[in-house]
Design a protein around this motif. Structure first.
Motif, mmCIF file in Angstrom:
data_model
loop_
_atom_site.group_PDB
_atom_site.id
_atom_site.type_symbol
_atom_site.label_atom_id
_atom_site.label_comp_id
_atom_site.label_asym_id
_atom_site.label_seq_id
_atom_site.Cartn_x
_atom_site.Cartn_y
_atom_site.Cartn_z
ATOM 1 N N ILE A 250 38.102 74.872 -64.186
ATOM 2 C CA ILE A 250 38.502 73.922 -63.144
ATOM 3 C C ILE A 250 39.484 74.573 -62.172
ATOM 4 N N SER A 251 40.363 75.425 -62.691
ATOM 5 C CA SER A 251 41.347 76.074 -61.813
ATOM 6 C C SER A 251 40.663 76.992 -60.802
ATOM 7 N N ILE A 252 39.561 77.615 -61.188
ATOM 8 C CA ILE A 252 38.818 78.457 -60.243
ATOM 9 C C ILE A 252 38.194 77.597 -59.156
ATOM 10 N N ILE A 253 37.593 76.485 -59.564
ATOM 11 C CA ILE A 253 36.957 75.582 -58.598
ATOM 12 C C ILE A 253 37.993 75.014 -57.638
ATOM 13 N N LEU B 291 44.175 80.043 -62.876
ATOM 14 C CA LEU B 291 45.296 79.903 -63.804
ATOM 15 C C LEU B 291 45.969 81.229 -64.138
ATOM 16 N N VAL B 292 45.236 82.324 -64.112
ATOM 17 C CA VAL B 292 45.870 83.615 -64.392
ATOM 18 C C VAL B 292 46.983 83.870 -63.382
ATOM 19 N N GLY B 293 46.706 83.643 -62.115
ATOM 20 C CA GLY B 293 47.729 83.829 -61.094
ATOM 21 C C GLY B 293 48.839 82.806 -61.189
ATOM 22 N N ALA B 294 48.483 81.545 -61.444
ATOM 23 C CA ALA B 294 49.490 80.492 -61.536
ATOM 24 C C ALA B 294 50.430 80.728 -62.712
ATOM 25 N N VAL C 91 43.508 86.047 -54.268
ATOM 26 C CA VAL C 91 42.894 84.892 -54.926
ATOM 27 C C VAL C 91 41.604 85.309 -55.630
ATOM 28 N N ARG C 92 40.836 86.169 -54.980
ATOM 29 C CA ARG C 92 39.586 86.637 -55.587
ATOM 30 C C ARG C 92 39.858 87.425 -56.860
ATOM 31 N N ASP C 93 40.873 88.289 -56.842
ATOM 32 C CA ASP C 93 41.200 89.076 -58.041
ATOM 33 C C ASP C 93 41.608 88.160 -59.196
ATOM 34 N N TYR C 94 42.428 87.167 -58.893
ATOM 35 C CA TYR C 94 42.835 86.235 -59.940
ATOM 36 C C TYR C 94 41.658 85.360 -60.379
ATOM 37 N N ASP C 95 40.741 85.075 -59.462
ATOM 38 C CA ASP C 95 39.526 84.342 -59.838
ATOM 39 C C ASP C 95 38.713 85.127 -60.863
ATOM 40 N N LEU C 96 38.577 86.432 -60.620
ATOM 41 C CA LEU C 96 37.799 87.279 -61.534
ATOM 42 C C LEU C 96 38.448 87.328 -62.917
ATOM 43 N N ALA C 97 39.770 87.498 -62.943
ATOM 44 C CA ALA C 97 40.473 87.544 -64.233
ATOM 45 C C ALA C 97 40.366 86.208 -64.958
ATOM 46 N N THR C 98 40.517 85.123 -64.218
ATOM 47 C CA THR C 98 40.409 83.787 -64.821
ATOM 48 C C THR C 98 38.990 83.539 -65.327
ATOM 49 N N ALA C 99 37.979 83.976 -64.547
ATOM 50 C CA ALA C 99 36.588 83.815 -64.965
ATOM 51 C C ALA C 99 36.298 84.583 -66.253
ATOM 52 N N PHE C 100 36.948 85.723 -66.420
ATOM 53 C CA PHE C 100 36.739 86.485 -67.652
ATOM 54 C C PHE C 100 37.291 85.724 -68.850
ATOM 55 N N TRP C 101 38.438 85.072 -68.665
ATOM 56 C CA TRP C 101 38.979 84.248 -69.751
ATOM 57 C C TRP C 101 38.041 83.086 -70.054
ATOM 58 N N VAL C 102 37.415 82.527 -69.018
ATOM 59 C CA VAL C 102 36.449 81.451 -69.245
ATOM 60 C C VAL C 102 35.313 81.947 -70.134
#
Length: 242
Positions: free
Chosen positions: A119-122, A127-130, A149-160
């Motif tokens: 949800i945080s990516i959407i 959340l990784v950045g936050a 934002v894109r870099d943190y999106d990728l890291a967050t997506a990996f956690w997903v």
């Protein structure tokens, strides 16, 4: 000597103390091992005896680990959360009436975390950045930069992906009544996947931090240039008429 001197010394010492890394803030290797030992004990005792002794053995080990960490004057929160997590897992197993219930709590937590990260990516608040910005007080200036934002999106997506894989595999083993394999999967999908996810997180954090420092330096230089131009404008003496 002034009474403020000791306070100033303490403040200087605190400012010189290096900021803990992301790995240290998450408990480090000791924290990860401490969280896994009660699970391993539960699996072994349940396989060798039954669910009842396994529950008490896991709780007992969690308490001993907490006491050991407190004696070593380590962070109290990981010790308390370790006991809390094992106690909840043991209670669920007791209520379900089967040893496999011990692992339901972990499956539910992974599902909840995976959903929150997705949800945080959407929402464009990865959340990784936050979480990193909150822990270190760096602020949320990175949200103005699309690449950050894109870099943190990728890291967050990996956690997903990590959380989703745990839910899929462990829920399947739970439904298949494979309690021993479920415990093994819980341990096997803990350290390796978390280590890889942390590497991706560190990669994203370093990239964003470099951009933040470059942006701050550029803003500082721009402010200094503007100040010099302003001073030059008002400090220039007026020319006398000939």
């Amino acid at each position: 000597m002034s009474d403020d001197t000791p306070k100033q010394a303490e403040q200087a010492e605190s400012t010189e103390k290096p900021m803990p890394t992301l790995w240290e803030q998450m408990g480090g290797m000791v924290g990860f091992i401490s969280a896994s030992i009660p699970v391993a004990v539960f699996v072994i005792v349940n396989w060798a005896a039954s669910m009842g002794p396994a529950i008490w053995a896991a709780i007992g080990v969690a308490v001993l680990i907490a006491i050991w960490r407190i004696v070593r004057k380590e962070a109290l929160m990981p010790a308390v959360s370790g006991i809390f997590g094992v106690a909840i897992a043991a209670f669920i197993a007791y209520r379900v009436g089967e040893a496999k219930g011990f692992f339901l709590y972990g499956i539910w937590v992974s599902g909840a975390l995976g959903t929150a990260f997705l949800i945080s990516i959407i929402a464009r608040w990865p959340l990784v950045g936050a979480i990193w910005s909150t822990l270190n007080g760096h602020g949320f200036g990175w949200r103005k930069d699309k690449r950050s934002v894109r870099d943190y999106d990728l890291a967050t997506a990996f956690w997903v992906l990590v959380f989703a894989s745990r839910v899929i595999v462990q829920q399947w083993l739970y439904n298949a009544d494979e309690t021993t394999l479920l415990g093994i999967a819980r341990l096997a999908m803990g350290y390796p996947l978390t280590a890889v996810a942390l590497l991706v997180t560190v990669w994203a954090v370093r990239r964003v931090d470099r951009r933040d420092k470059a942006r701050e330096l550029a803003e500082q230089q721009e402010a200094e240039t503007a100040e010099k131009e302003l001073r030059a404008k008002y400090d220039t003496p007026a020319q006398e008429p000939s």
